[in-house]
Scaffold this active site. Structure first.
Site, PDB file in Angstrom:
ATOM      1  N   CYS A   4       0.819  -1.157  -0.076  1.00 47.66           N
ATOM      2  CA  CYS A   4      -0.123   0.012   0.019  1.00 47.66           C
ATOM      3  C   CYS A   4       1.021   1.149   0.163  1.00 47.66           C
ATOM      4  CB  CYS A   4      -0.883  -0.165   1.046  1.00 47.66           C
ATOM      5  SG  CYS A   4      -1.827   1.553   1.434  1.00 47.66           S
ATOM      6  N   CYS A   7       0.602   3.342   3.111  1.00 49.87           N
ATOM      7  CA  CYS A   7       1.147   2.736   4.430  1.00 49.87           C
ATOM      8  C   CYS A   7       2.913   2.756   4.217  1.00 49.87           C
ATOM      9  CB  CYS A   7       0.790   1.394   4.453  1.00 49.87           C
ATOM     10  SG  CYS A   7      -0.932   1.077   4.990  1.00 49.87           S
ATOM     11  N   ASP A  30      -0.048  16.264  -3.056  1.00 45.19           N
ATOM     12  CA  ASP A  30      -0.511  15.037  -4.078  1.00 45.19           C
ATOM     13  C   ASP A  30       0.735  15.019  -5.177  1.00 45.19           C
ATOM     14  OD1 ASP A  30      -3.295  13.626  -5.155  1.00 45.19           O
ATOM     15  OD2 ASP A  30      -1.758  13.819  -6.614  1.00 45.19           O
ATOM     16  N   HIS A  46      -4.702   1.806   8.482  1.00 38.45           N
ATOM     17  CA  HIS A  46      -5.086   1.220   6.924  1.00 38.45           C
ATOM     18  C   HIS A  46      -6.495   0.707   6.871  1.00 38.45           C
ATOM     19  CE1 HIS A  46      -4.503  -0.403   2.609  1.00 38.45           C
ATOM     20  NE2 HIS A  46      -5.499  -1.005   3.138  1.00 38.45           N
ATOM     21  N   GLY A  89     -13.308   5.898  -9.281  1.00 40.10           N
ATOM     22  CA  GLY A  89     -11.942   6.679  -9.570  1.00 40.10           C
ATOM     23  C   GLY A  89     -11.206   6.456  -8.156  1.00 40.10           C
ATOM     24  N   HIS A  94      -6.451   3.314   0.051  1.00 40.59           N
ATOM     25  CA  HIS A  94      -6.331   3.294   1.573  1.00 40.59           C
ATOM     26  C   HIS A  94      -6.870   4.726   1.504  1.00 40.59           C
ATOM     27  CE1 HIS A  94      -3.396   4.013   4.995  1.00 40.59           C
ATOM     28  NE2 HIS A  94      -3.942   4.555   5.149  1.00 40.59           N
ATOM     29  N   HIS A  96      -8.368   8.208   1.786  1.00 38.94           N
ATOM     30  CA  HIS A  96      -7.995   9.485   2.069  1.00 38.94           C
ATOM     31  C   HIS A  96      -8.758  10.630   1.485  1.00 38.94           C
ATOM     32  CE1 HIS A  96      -7.174   7.712  -2.033  1.00 38.94           C
ATOM     33  NE2 HIS A  96      -7.111   8.774  -2.535  1.00 38.94           N
ATOM     34  N   HIS A  98      -9.168  14.208  -0.529  1.00 39.91           N
ATOM     35  CA  HIS A  98      -8.483  15.315  -1.139  1.00 39.91           C
ATOM     36  C   HIS A  98      -8.896  16.630  -0.474  1.00 39.91           C
ATOM     37  CE1 HIS A  98      -7.223  12.700  -4.694  1.00 39.91           C
ATOM     38  NE2 HIS A  98      -8.197  11.858  -4.200  1.00 39.91           N
TER      39      HIS A  98
END
Ligand code: 5GP
Ligand code: ZN
Length: 102
Positions: A4, A7, A30, A46, A89, A94, A96, A98
Site C-alpha cells: 500500500c 502505508c 499530491d 489502513h 475513480g 487506502h 484519503h 483530497h
C-alpha cells in the site's frame, strides 16, 4: 498493509514530505496536483475506503485535521473529495481525503 503506497509513505519506506501530522492522520502534497494546492489527508490506520469505515470518529478526526491544515496553509476556499471504490475513480485503496484549492 503490504503493497500500500500510503502505508509505505507512513512507514518511511517511500520518502514523502509530511505537510501535517497528528495522532490519527498525516497529510502530503499530491504527486500529480489537480489544483494549485492539492493535499491528501490520510488516516494512519489502513482502511480501504470510506465504505469500510466503522468508527465515524475517524471521519471527525480527519475533518479536524483538514481545519488545522487549512489554517496552517492559509487555505480559505477549498473543495474536499473522497473517491470511494474503483468505479468511482479511487486509485489508492487506502482511505484519503483530497483538499483542492486554487
Ligand atoms: P484517488 O484517485 O485514489 O482518490 O487518489 C489517489 C491520489 O494519490 C491521486 O491524486 C494520485 O496523484 C496520488 N498519488 C498516488 N501515488 C502517490 C504517491 O506516491 N505520492 C503522492 N504524494 N501522491 C500519490
Ligand atoms: Zn495503507
Amino acid at each position: 498493509m503490504e503493497n500500500c503506497i500510503f502505508c509505505k509513505i507512513l512507514n518511511k519506506e517511500i520518502p514523502s514530505k509530511f505537510v501535517y501530522e497528528d495522532e490519527h492522520c498525516f497529510a502530503i502534497n499530491d504527486i500529480n496536483p489537480k489544483a494549485k494546492k492539492h493535499i491528501l489527508v490520510i488516516p494512519k490506520k489502513h482502511i480501504e475506503s470510506l465504505a469500510q469505515v466503522e468508527d465515524m470518529n475517524l471521519i471527525k478526526n480527519l475533518f479536524e485535521a483538514i481545519k488545522n491544515i487549512n489554517k496552517q496553509e492559509n487555505i480559505k476556499d477549498f473543495k474536499t473529495l473522497i473517491n470511494t471504490g474503483k468505479n468511482a475513480g479511487q486509485e489508492v485503496m487506502h482511505l484519503h481525503i483530497h483538499i483542492l484549492a486554487d
